[in-house]
Scaffold this active site. Structure first.
Site, short mmCIF file in Angstrom:
data_model
loop_
_atom_site.label_atom_id
_atom_site.label_comp_id
_atom_site.label_asym_id
_atom_site.label_seq_id
_atom_site.Cartn_x
_atom_site.Cartn_y
_atom_site.Cartn_z
CE1 TYR A 1 13.43 -22.14 2.16
CE2 TYR A 1 14.04 -24.37 2.80
CZ TYR A 1 14.40 -23.11 2.37
OH TYR A 1 15.72 -22.81 2.13
CD GLU B 1 15.37 -20.41 -0.34
OE1 GLU B 1 15.99 -20.65 0.71
OE2 GLU B 1 15.14 -19.25 -0.74
#
Lengths: 299, 382
Positions: free
Chosen positions: B101, B189
């Site tokens: 992530y 993101e």
């Protein structure tokens, strides 16, 4: 006394020859503010209703000894204008400009922090500051503010929202309560001056006896302020937080006002402030009424 | 401004962030063409701005044209949590060895950029933050200084990204940071950021929120504005450049200033009503803006009364009043107006309204915000 500005503050207006700059700059002067110069590159030597225009902030400061600046230029030009004022040694810069990209605001804030620690920025996207009867920089309608009384008690106002700032001034004026200084810190994600900066000044100011704080959804500035209040503020306070009914994930006009991931809700902020001993109003009028009770107990 | 996944990936590609080859598709035929171009196997992904697409059946693997036809047919038109799927993204399916992530955002409290990086990807980062907060490395970056490759690599080491993925991750972090800062994102993101068996690291998903204030220096964003998920009311408001958000209530709201508009919603709610919208006509609103605002409110069939709440700073009372008078001439308003006008030049404004000869059944003034809210809510209930 007052915070950040007083009757001796000398103000230049960056953008005095533009529409907004001229309208509000002249209103500020009419209010009694020492507006000593305007700055517009390429228009040095002209004047706006008797106020001399300079090509640069440095020239204006050299000629007038100004220590504050009112930045009223469009979003594209505002970051450079703020930094120009700081580089010229101006210690207090008020920027009302709405719509500056967040990346630019973050760069300006951190540049000031590193290179110009003696310059305080108020805003951007804020209504400005008024010490009633002494100095008004920005877009606040001066007639809605009641000057402080010599004997007190007087109230300090700090707010994230423009129109709610006026609302607070107005509520207090109707109740005959004087205001030492009213600071609109603005609704953007990276304000130059935050709640804590103002609370700390109000706590130290002998002519401020109580404080009203107006917050809104988004971010964690109110929660941080609550921690600061608990530890450092002994003066009584009331507060109002806008956006109780705002749905999550929607930006409520201000770039900074958004509830995301369950964080930044009005309820969370009200709870944190109540926990710090602040009296919470459910609307601006109620916050004003709570302040009237506080003031009645002080006098 | 939130981007769809496919737009986020196209935006990433501008900054040389590796993404899978693919294309958008609005029909089954377009999906087949996109699959042929990307090369089988492919993933067919619903393009909606809501989480949980996979669980809802909006993401499917397809090995051949028949499967693409089936999945694309099923997913197009599907309703995922109230979002109807009108567009697909079809990309070459990636072999996944590991999932990470990575995101960049602005930390408003610290007033710095924030990198969040974790070796636990492909799951909701909020869940990781809850169950294993140490698994997320948080690094503050001074916006003036930026992020260099060495710092990015150290962050990857700290996040316990495996050795073979370190260089690829660091490279993507530097590029993603550029995308975030130069690309004027509020959020950039990647979840998951994947490691392939071949050792390459790339972005399997893209979540990008752009800062609408930076539109003036990004002409390339014009295409994103066209696909924004807006209801009809919001679309109309947008053509008038108004800060409008549609809600479900019956009291139409017009206020100047975001804080006052929010507060107006709150007060209407407190006195037992519900707002039909948020509408901030901003500073410097003139007659045209007010007229446009009333047109947008009037378009909403749920509106049974209109509450105009103005406190003058930049916005001058006489401008507001002129706007209302002009709008009443232009638009045949279905709902009555309750107005509360205060602040700069409020008296001049009230005088203009009084002199306009508008019947009280169409327009009335109330002295305070609470009184006006009560009046507007009572009218909405009748």
């Amino acid at each position: 006394m007052s915070i950040f500005v007083n009757e001796n503050t000398k103000v230049i207006v960056q953008g005095l020859t533009g529409g907004q700059g001229k309208y509000h700059g002249l209103r500020n002067r009419d209010y009694g503010t020492n507006v000593v110069a305007g700055v517009t590159p390429g228009k040095g030597g002209q004047d706006v209703e008797g106020i001399p225009i300079f090509d640069s902030v440095a020239d204006a400061v050299a000629a007038t000894g100004a220590d504050a600046s009112f930045v009223a230029v469009p979003p594209k030009a505002a970051p450079a204008a703020i930094l120009e004022a700081a580089a010229a040694g101006v210690s207090f810069v008020v920027c009302i400009t709405e719509g500056i990209p967040a990346q630019d605001e973050a760069r300006v804030f951190n540049t000031l922090l590193a290179d110009y620690p003696n310059t305080r920025l108020l805003g951007p996207n804020c209504p400005g500051i008024i010490s009633p009867g002494k100095c008004n920089i920005g877009i606040t309608a001066g007639e809605i503010a009641l000057p402080p009384s010599a004997e007190g008690p007087n109230v300090g106002i700090v707010s994230r929202s423009g129109t709610l700032t006026y609302q607070a001034l107005y509520e207090l004026k109707q109740k005959g309560i004087g205001v030492s200084t009213c600071v609109g810190i603005g609704g953007d994600p990276v304000p130059g001056t935050n709640f804590i900066d103002c609370l700390s000044e109000f706590q130290a100011d002998p002519d401020t006896h109580a404080i009203i704080m107006i917050g809104e959804i988004g971010g964690s500035a109110e929660e941080e302020a609550a921690d600061f209040i608990k530890a450092n503020v002994t003066k009584p306070m009331s507060a109002y937080i806008a956006g109780v009914t705002a749905p999550a994930g929607k930006k409520m006009g201000h770039a900074g006002a958004i509830v995301s991931g369950g964080k930044g809700t009005a309820q969370g902020k009200m709870d944190a402030l109540a926990e710090a001993g602040v009296k919470i109003g459910l609307n601006p009028t109620e916050a004003g009424e709570l302040m009237a009770e506080i003031v009645a107990n002080l006098s | 401004m939130d981007l769809f996944e496919y737009q986020g990936k196209q935006y990433f590609a501008r900054f040389d962030i590796p993404v899978s080859p693919g294309d958008k598709a609005d029909t089954v035929e377009e999906a087949l063409a996109a699959a042929e171009a990307a090369g089988y196997p492919v993933v067919v992904k619903a393009q909606v701005q809501v989480g949980g697409r996979g669980k809802a059946g909006g993401i499917k693997l397809a090995d051949n044209a028949d499967e693409v036809r089936t999945h694309a047919g099923n997913i197009l038109g599907m309703d995922i949590k109230g979002h109807v799927v009108n567009r697909l993204w079809v990309e070459h399916a990636s072999d996944i060895e590991d999932e990470y992530y990575a995101s960049f955002s602005l930390d408003r409290a610290a007033k710095k950029h924030l990198l969040m990086l974790s070796a636990q990807g492909g799951v909701e980062i909020e869940a990781v933050a809850e169950s294993d907060p140490d698994a997320i490395v948080k690094l503050h970056i001074d916006p003036v200084v930026g992020l260099d490759a060495a710092t990015a690599r150290q962050a990857a080491v700290d996040a316990k990204i495996p050795e073979k993925a370190l260089d690829g991750t660091a490279d993507i972090l530097v590029k993603l940071y550029r995308c975030f800062s130069e690309g004027d994102c509020d959020l950039a993101e990647i979840n998951p950021l994947i490691l392939k068996p071949t050792g390459e690291v790339h972005a399997l998903d893209a979540k990008v929120t752009l800062d609408a204030n930076a539109l003036f220096r990004h002409p390339e964003w014009a295409e994103y504005a066209e696909t924004e998920e807006l209801d009809e009311r919001e679309r109309l408001a947008k053509t008038h450049d108004l800060q409008y958000i549609g809600l479900d209530g019956t009291v139409g709201i017009i206020a100047n200033g975001a804080g006052l508009a929010m507060s107006t919603l709150d007060v209407v709610n407190q006195v037992g009503g519900s707002a039909a919208n948020f509408l901030d006509i901003g500073g410097g609103a003139n007659a045209d803006v007010m007229a446009a605002a009333l047109e947008v409110i009037n378009f909403d069939q749920n509106v049974s009364s209109i509450f105009i709440n103005i406190f003058g700073g930049i916005t001058r009372g006489e401008e507001v009043a002129k706007g209302i008078v002009e709008a009443l001439g232009r638009v045949d308003l279905r709902a009555p107006i309750v107005i509360r006008l205060d602040g700069t030049n409020a008296e001049e404004g009230r005088q203009i309204l009084a002199d306009a000869g508008i019947p009280e059944s169409k327009l009335r003034s109330e002295p305070t915000m609470l009184d006006a809210a009560r009046a507007a809510v009572a009218l909405a209930k009748n």
